[in-house]
Design an enzyme around this catalytic site. Structure first.
Site, PDB file in Angstrom:
ATOM      1  N   CYS A  77       0.834  -1.210   0.000  1.00  0.00           N
ATOM      2  CA  CYS A  77       0.000   0.000   0.000  1.00  0.00           C
ATOM      3  C   CYS A  77       0.867   1.258   0.000  1.00  0.00           C
ATOM      4  O   CYS A  77       1.539   1.530  -0.983  1.00  0.00           O
ATOM      5  CB  CYS A  77      -0.991  -0.025   1.166  1.00  0.00           C
ATOM      6  N   HIS A 178      -3.867  -4.967   0.017  1.00  0.00           N
ATOM      7  CA  HIS A 178      -3.406  -5.468   1.313  1.00  0.00           C
ATOM      8  C   HIS A 178      -3.483  -6.988   1.343  1.00  0.00           C
ATOM      9  O   HIS A 178      -4.556  -7.547   1.564  1.00  0.00           O
ATOM     10  CB  HIS A 178      -4.289  -4.899   2.434  1.00  0.00           C
ATOM     11  N   GLU A 180      -2.579  -8.881   3.645  1.00  0.00           N
ATOM     12  CA  GLU A 180      -2.961  -9.302   5.000  1.00  0.00           C
ATOM     13  C   GLU A 180      -4.456  -9.186   5.250  1.00  0.00           C
ATOM     14  O   GLU A 180      -4.964  -9.664   6.262  1.00  0.00           O
ATOM     15  CB  GLU A 180      -2.158  -8.507   6.046  1.00  0.00           C
TER      16      GLU A 180
END
Length: 196
Positions: A77, A178, A180
Site C-alpha cells: 500500500c 493489502h 494481510e
C-alpha cells in the site's frame, strides 16, 4: 527464517505481523538498521500520508537503508507508493526504486468513489508473488492514489482506469492491495513472498 517488518510512523503494521503469525512466522517489527539488514525477508507496509512518512524515513536514515537492501523486500500500500519516484500526495519525492510517479484518482463519473475501497480483481499476473494463481483473484484495496501501468507492473486492476496492483524490480516487490486483508489469496501471496 528472519522476517523484519520496518517500523515507522505508519498505520496497519500490526495486521501484517498477525497475518504472518497465522502462517507460523514470528516477524519482528523494528526500526533497527542492523536487524533489518540482517533479515532474510523484509516487509515495508503502511497506511498513511506520503509526505510526512517520507520526512520521517529521511530523519531516521531509513530511506537510504531501504534502497540498499539486497534481500527480497515487499512494499504494501503506502509502502509500494513510497518505493516510486514521486507522489502527487503532498508533491513528495519518494525512494525512487521504481521509476514511475504516483497519481491521485480523478473520478470520471458519479459512481467513481475515491478512495478505491473494497475487493477487486487482479489481472496480467507477472511475478513469482502470484505463483499458482490465475487472473481474477479478488484482493482488498484502500487507496486514493495509484501507480500507472508501467514497465515494472506485475499485476493490474481496473478502477476508473487500469493501474498497477503490483510492481516488481530485482529484489523489490510491492502490492497496492493489502495481502494481510485479502483472505486465502493474500495468504498465498505472503507465502510466495516468503518462499522467494
Amino acid at each position: 527464517m528472519k522476517v523484519a517488518i520496518i517500523k515507522y510512523n505508519a498505520g496497519n503494521i500490526f495486521s501484517v505481523q498477525h497475518s504472518l503469525q497465522r502462517l507460523g512466522i514470528e516477524a519482528l517489527i523494528t526500526a533497527d538498521k542492523e536487524v533489518i539488514s540482517g533479515a532474510d525477508k523484509i516487509i515495508f507496509p503502511g497506511v498513511g500520508q506520503a509526505e510526512t512518512t517520507m520526512n520521517y524515513l529521511r530523519s531516521q536514515h531509513l530511506d537510504q537503508l531501504i534502497k540498499e537492501l539486497k534481500q527480497p523486500v515487499l512494499g504494501i500500500c503506502l509502502g509500494m507508493q513510497l518505493m516510486c519516484d514521486y507522489s502527487e500526495e503532498g508533491n513528495t519525492d519518494c525512494l525512487g526504486i521504481f521509476h514511475t510517479p504516483v497519481k491521485r484518482f480523478i473520478p470520471t463519473q458519479q459512481e467513481d468513489k475515491v478512495p478505491h475501497m473494497g475487493w477487486n480483481t487482479l489481472t496480467h499476473l507477472d511475478s513469482d508473488l502470484f505463483k499458482g494463481m490465475e487472473d481474477n483473484e479478488f484482493v482488498y484495496f484502500v487507496h486514493s492514489y495509484y501507480v500507472p501501468v508501467n514497465e515494472y507492473t506485475a499485476a493490474q486492476t481496473d478502477y476508473i482506469l487500469p493501474f498497477s496492483a503490483a510492481l516488481h524490480k530485482d529484489n523489490f516487490y510491492a502490492t497496492q492491495f493489502h495481502p494481510e486483508k485479502s483472505g486465502k489469496t493474500g495468504e498465498q501471496i505472503l507465502v510466495n513472498f516468503l518462499n522467494l
